[in-house]
Design an enzyme around this catalytic site. Sequence first.
Site, PDB file in Angstrom:
ATOM      1  N   ARG A  27       0.814  -1.220   0.000  1.00 51.15           N
ATOM      2  CA  ARG A  27       0.000   0.000   0.000  1.00 51.15           C
ATOM      3  C   ARG A  27       0.848   1.272   0.000  1.00 51.15           C
ATOM      4  NH1 ARG A  27      -5.234  -1.333   1.511  1.00 51.15           N
ATOM      5  NH2 ARG A  27      -5.670   0.843   1.948  1.00 51.15           N
ATOM      6  N   ASN A 103      -4.892   7.145   6.884  1.00 51.59           N
ATOM      7  CA  ASN A 103      -4.876   6.748   5.473  1.00 51.59           C
ATOM      8  C   ASN A 103      -5.962   7.549   4.788  1.00 51.59           C
ATOM      9  OD1 ASN A 103      -4.906   5.383   3.003  1.00 51.59           O
ATOM     10  ND2 ASN A 103      -6.217   3.763   3.783  1.00 51.59           N
ATOM     11  N   GLY A 104      -5.615   8.300   3.758  1.00 44.61           N
ATOM     12  CA  GLY A 104      -6.607   9.101   3.046  1.00 44.61           C
ATOM     13  C   GLY A 104      -6.075  10.491   2.771  1.00 44.61           C
ATOM     14  N   GLU A 486      -1.869  -3.593 -21.981  1.00 46.21           N
ATOM     15  CA  GLU A 486      -1.526  -4.195 -20.687  1.00 46.21           C
ATOM     16  C   GLU A 486      -0.061  -4.644 -20.664  1.00 46.21           C
ATOM     17  OE1 GLU A 486      -2.665  -4.184 -17.877  1.00 46.21           O
ATOM     18  OE2 GLU A 486      -1.842  -5.891 -16.808  1.00 46.21           O
ATOM     19  N   LYS A 490       2.629  -3.281 -17.989  1.00 43.46           N
ATOM     20  CA  LYS A 490       3.417  -4.158 -17.096  1.00 43.46           C
ATOM     21  C   LYS A 490       4.896  -3.811 -17.203  1.00 43.46           C
ATOM     22  CE  LYS A 490       1.082  -5.298 -14.935  1.00 43.46           C
ATOM     23  NZ  LYS A 490      -0.337  -5.355 -14.754  1.00 43.46           N
ATOM     24  N   GLU A 493       5.720  -0.286 -15.647  1.00 41.55           N
ATOM     25  CA  GLU A 493       5.577  -0.100 -14.195  1.00 41.55           C
ATOM     26  C   GLU A 493       6.638  -0.842 -13.389  1.00 41.55           C
ATOM     27  OE1 GLU A 493       1.820  -1.274 -12.443  1.00 41.55           O
ATOM     28  OE2 GLU A 493       1.676  -2.971 -13.780  1.00 41.55           O
ATOM     29  N   LYS A 608      -0.524  -0.433  -4.352  1.00 42.24           N
ATOM     30  CA  LYS A 608      -1.494  -1.350  -4.956  1.00 42.24           C
ATOM     31  C   LYS A 608      -2.937  -0.855  -4.855  1.00 42.24           C
ATOM     32  CE  LYS A 608      -2.291  -6.125  -5.812  1.00 42.24           C
ATOM     33  NZ  LYS A 608      -1.915  -6.005  -7.237  1.00 42.24           N
TER      34      LYS A 608
HETATM   35  C1  F6R Z   1      -1.180  -2.247 -12.601  1.00 42.57           C
HETATM   36  C2  F6R Z   1      -2.116  -2.078 -11.523  1.00 42.57           C
HETATM   37  C3  F6R Z   1      -2.941  -0.840 -11.491  1.00 42.57           C
HETATM   38  C4  F6R Z   1      -4.361  -1.179 -11.022  1.00 42.57           C
HETATM   39  C5  F6R Z   1      -5.183   0.096 -10.823  1.00 42.57           C
HETATM   40  C6  F6R Z   1      -6.603  -0.211 -10.430  1.00 42.57           C
HETATM   41  O1  F6R Z   1      -0.477  -3.439 -12.480  1.00 42.57           O
HETATM   42  O2  F6R Z   1      -2.214  -2.901 -10.661  1.00 42.57           O
HETATM   43  O3  F6R Z   1      -2.980  -0.205 -12.723  1.00 42.57           O
HETATM   44  O4  F6R Z   1      -4.958  -2.007 -11.963  1.00 42.57           O
HETATM   45  O5  F6R Z   1      -4.593   0.892  -9.834  1.00 42.57           O
HETATM   46  O6  F6R Z   1      -6.658  -0.946  -9.246  1.00 42.57           O
HETATM   47  P1  F6R Z   1      -7.912  -1.810  -8.885  1.00 42.57           P
HETATM   48  O7  F6R Z   1      -8.025  -2.904  -9.875  1.00 42.57           O
HETATM   49  O8  F6R Z   1      -7.636  -2.322  -7.497  1.00 42.57           O
HETATM   50  O9  F6R Z   1      -9.105  -0.909  -8.933  1.00 42.57           O
END
Ligand code: F6R
Length: 613
Positions: A27, A103-104, A486, A490, A493, A608
């Site tokens: 996180r 958090n926020g 995608e 990948k 990132e 994440k």
């Molecule tokens: C890339 C990745 C991010 C998430 C995005 C949305 O590998 O993980 O681009 O896909 O931040 O996150 P979620 O799916 O949790 O809404």
Amino acid sequence: MCGIVGYVGYQNAVDVLIDGLRHLEYRGYDSSGVALYNGGKINVYKAQGKLQNLVDELKKQDPSEIKSNAGIGHIRWATHGVPNQINAHPQTCNCGGLTLVHNGIIENYAELKTELENAGCKFKSQTDTEVAAHLIAYEYAKTKDLISALKNAVKKLKGAWAFCVMHKNEPDCIVATRKNAPLLIGVGENENFLASDIPAIIKYTKKAIYLNDDQITKITKDKIEIYNPDLTLSQNKVEFLPFEPMALSKMGYKHYMLKEIHEQPDVVRNILQDKIFDEISDIKLKDVKLTKEEIKNIKRIQIIACGTSLHAGLVGKYVMEELTGIPVDVEASSEYIYRSTIADKNTLVIGISQSGETADTITAIRQVKEKGAHVLIITNRNESMLARLSDSLLHVNAGIEVSVAATKSYIAQLISIYLLAIFIAENLGKEKSILNNIKHELLLLPSKLEAILSNASHIRDVAKKYSGYKNFIFIARGINYPTALEGALKLKEISYINATGYPAGELKHGPIAMLDETMPVLAILNEGRVYDKVMSNCEEAYARQAKLIGVANYIDDKHKQLFDDYILIPEILDMVSPALNVTVLQLLAYYIAEYLGKDVDQPRNLAKSVTVE
Ligand code: F6R
């Protein structure tokens, strides 16, 4: 974004907090800190950088000072203020009596800061969070009660928050609240926990209570009190946590990302198991609450998501339009929010989110609910905020995904989309043979994924060869265009290489100007409608001396010489091929990043769960 933990109990709090933070590192990881209740005072320790720096800092302390049965911890992904030690949480009030983790984002922090400064508060950090510490302390000075102080303070805040607060005059207890940011209470024996997410506490308990927005809780080692915003007591239900501690192990793989890629065949088996029984029976989706009548009335579908989930949504457009005949729009949640979107009771809105916590998607879905559309959420976290907002739910069941780069959750999202599209098409009475053929292909998918994984060493060799390039282009047409996006995402990132995905036909409208021998072009080719067209685009790239890599289920002899390298995947129906092709691209990105020595599971600047807009 940012992870928080709290602990009160019989164990040494610092050990539980550090262990919890370690499991929340996905996180954020730019700084961290803990506050420990210690004989009438609260000791705060913070460090810039990875969590290990905090651990090293704690090792230098007098053990009697860090011994404690109550504490709070934080791991940060900076929003306001650079990632340094001062801006790390916990943040404290002037006298150090009150300390908190957050958090926020507090959106109105600037106005509040001015008011508090005028009232005599001295600010040390550049964070929005410090405002909350001063504000709650200010309210506490009036009431001498932490619960009412928190209640009165949050009334003045705008934004999103989960807070865990301690006060030196309130021994061995933590008071916490949340609004639009996750926070759960772990229920233990002779100990209780607070955390942003399950992995932080799963080793200690499998029982949890979810707080609703604006509820306040006070935990001690043997008591959990939950208050509604009007301070009446609430009895929230105790829920059973679905994860096994084992899911958090790397199981011998060097990185979580590699482990999670290798889990994909089982992820697919898992998700199919109670939904497709054979290729001729109709699909069962028990949490999709749309009746046949409602399905017949759907006039349009809107898919809203971010990042990798958005790419799954783009694949969804091709699949849904082809199988159901219903028009589908796909949009990034952050864009959807800020225009006058058209949705009504005949619109099916699909929100896709691995975490179920993404702030942009939550805001977009909340907007849509007000318009009366049916909201279907596809998520890997069925206890998440988005799941709770849904009218219908598709739990992708990929298991906990630790690596910041999404892999197995993407495949699981794709499978959910195929299932949903077939389900809608079956309810609309569409041609069975086409639908049965796709079900047949889905049932074969796990073994085809295994075939790709067993060829990983070839992909690793190709990755090594291309790891020195600074730029990459990914091209494809049709249903694999989102795969190109995608694959590029990948790669950038986790390796920080500049990679862009294009529809292959668009190359000649501009990007072709960049092609020369320094620009590898990765082309995705699948036998089917657009194979010859993509091959022509490969010829164009070859003519400009670009290095060409093919990812294909078939390359005829005449064209093989175009490619510097190619990776063959098993035969597969074009419509289902994104699930196989992306696995190759995930492995390629992984091995390039690994070869370059990058921090694969925790790439810089990322987190994440993106819980800020
Ligand atoms: C890339 C990745 C991010 C998430 C995005 C949305 O590998 O993980 O681009 O896909 O931040 O996150 P979620 O799916 O949790 O809404």
